[in-house]
Design an enzyme around this catalytic site. Structure first.
Site, PDB file in Angstrom:
ATOM      1  CG  ASP A  97      82.650  19.676  28.278  1.00  0.00           C
ATOM      2  OD1 ASP A  97      81.753  19.059  27.798  1.00  0.00           O
ATOM      3  OD2 ASP A  97      83.838  19.885  27.647  1.00  0.00           O
ATOM      4  CG  ASP A 108      81.054  17.341  23.644  1.00  0.00           C
ATOM      5  OD1 ASP A 108      81.282  17.902  24.794  1.00  0.00           O
ATOM      6  OD2 ASP A 108      82.279  16.949  23.246  1.00  0.00           O
ATOM      7  CG  HIS A 168      85.942  16.360  19.507  1.00  0.00           C
ATOM      8  ND1 HIS A 168      84.633  15.408  19.733  1.00  0.00           N
ATOM      9  CD2 HIS A 168      85.653  17.167  20.208  1.00  0.00           C
ATOM     10  CE1 HIS A 168      83.994  15.870  20.724  1.00  0.00           C
ATOM     11  NE2 HIS A 168      84.664  16.868  21.229  1.00  0.00           N
ATOM     12  CG  HIS A 176      87.429  12.828  20.779  1.00  0.00           C
ATOM     13  ND1 HIS A 176      87.831  14.020  20.610  1.00  0.00           N
ATOM     14  CD2 HIS A 176      86.768  12.771  21.852  1.00  0.00           C
ATOM     15  CE1 HIS A 176      87.690  14.596  21.884  1.00  0.00           C
ATOM     16  NE2 HIS A 176      86.960  14.090  22.712  1.00  0.00           N
ATOM     17  CD  GLU A 201      85.843  20.737  22.907  1.00  0.00           C
ATOM     18  OE1 GLU A 201      85.941  20.910  24.373  1.00  0.00           O
ATOM     19  OE2 GLU A 201      85.817  19.489  22.513  1.00  0.00           O
ATOM     20  CD  GLU A 295      82.441  20.741  23.456  1.00  0.00           C
ATOM     21  OE1 GLU A 295      82.388  20.571  24.820  1.00  0.00           O
ATOM     22  OE2 GLU A 295      82.920  19.614  22.672  1.00  0.00           O
TER      23      GLU A 295
HETATM   24 MN    MN Z   1      82.842  18.436  25.706  1.00  0.00          MN
HETATM   25 MN    MN Z   2      84.016  18.169  22.978  1.00  0.00          MN
END
Ligand code: MN
Ligand code: MN
Length: 310
Positions: A97, A108, A168, A176, A201, A295
């Site tokens: 990640d 992300d 998020h 976030h 995710e 994700e």
């Molecule tokens: Mn992530």
């Molecule tokens: Mn994330």
């Protein structure tokens, strides 16, 4: 970044911000593609994390948070310590990640690499959930409805979505940004708006579908700037504020700020105890089942969601 979040930006600035989000997303996609070649049995975790972070920097972006390498029943938030000597095992289920940012505009994304070849269905569950979620996203859709799509795909394959991990909303310098996308059906009623950027995710678990904190913490972020008494702790706080702002960082990243490991750990402890730092403990499935994650970061467009990290 729906309309309300963008008050104060003119059209040109807005186009610039969107371009940076797009470039950061492309950097993440490119690094994740190459990650497949790094994630092999016997590879040191530390080498993998440092390579991923260097690859982000080579693409003229910065890591938005430490490269997370979470294995088997560990769902999230593990990154190797500066002196970690562990290597990947023959049958590890490895979640990579990563995040990249350009002037705070963050991409992300995560993939799961199954070294055992035994977790195909579990990986497929998180992938299908992500796909179903993204195809349902457009202005007006409630985040709880997206959670229902995720839950259905994962449950129909005999696994559990991790109910206490979420996607998020992302805003510049905010990984976030307050709104969450649940991985289960819920009454959460935030409605997607054009221009919103979300990381989504789904985590599929062969265990309990819940994670709990472990005692290990490798990742922190600056959340406040209280008065700090210790000279070294103050120095560390300044270093963090200058280099990472409020984005997550690894203890490994600040391991060279002081010559002494003891000074570093005492300073980190002081910053934690004073409330300056938010800790992100390593998260493990409470049923100790294997966990897969996939994700993407997406932007909500007029009638759909566009993947930025592809
Ligand atoms: Mn992530
Ligand atoms: Mn994330």
């Amino acid at each position: 970044m729906g309309k309300e979040d963008l008050a104060g930006y003119d059209d040109e600035e807005l186009a610039e911000i969107r371009r940076k989000f797009s470039d950061a997303g492309k950097a993440v996609a490119s690094v994740l593609k190459d990650a497949q070649k790094l994630v092999l049995p016997g590879e040191p975790l530390l080498d993998i994390a440092e390579s991923l972070e260097k690859m982000i920097a080579d693409l003229k972006a910065k890591p938005a948070f430490p490269a997370n390498i979470s294995i088997n029943d560990v769902a999230a938030h593990f990154t190797p310590e500066a002196d970690n000597k562990a290597v990947l095992g023959e049958t590890d289920l490895v979640k990579i990640d990563i995040g990249a940012h350009i002037d705070g505009c963050i991409g992300d994304a995560a993939i799961t690499i199954d070294l055992s070849g035994q977790h195909g269905k579990l990986c497929e569950a998180s992938e299908a959930a992500l796909e179903a979620a993204i195809s349902s996203m457009k202005p007006g859709v409630k985040v709880g409805e997206i959670g229902a799509k995720i839950e259905k795909e994962i449950a129909s394959r005999g696994f559990r979505p991790i109910e206490n991990l979420t996607g998020h909303k992302i805003e510049p310098f905010l990984l976030h940004a307050g709104v969450e996308i649940p991985n289960i059906a819920s009454s959460a009623s935030y409605e997607l708006a054009e221009g919103d950027i979300f990381a989504i995710e789904p985590f599929a678990s062969a265990g309990s579908g819940r994670v709990a904190d472990t005692s290990q913490v490798e990742i922190f972020s600056l959340q406040a700037a209280p008065k700090i008494r210790g000279k070294y702790a103050r120095q560390l706080m300044d270093h963090i504020a200058q280099n990472y702002l409020s984005l997550p960082f690894a203890e490994r990243w600040v391991s060279k700020v002081f010559n002494s490991k003891l000074t570093l750990s005492a300073s980190l402890r002081e910053l934690l105890n004073s409330g300056a730092l938010h800790p992100y403990p390593v998260l493990r499935d409470t049923g100790r089942g294997a966990v897969a994650q996939k994700e993407h970061t997406v932007i909500i467009e007029h009638d759909s969601a566009k993947i930025l990290t592809a």
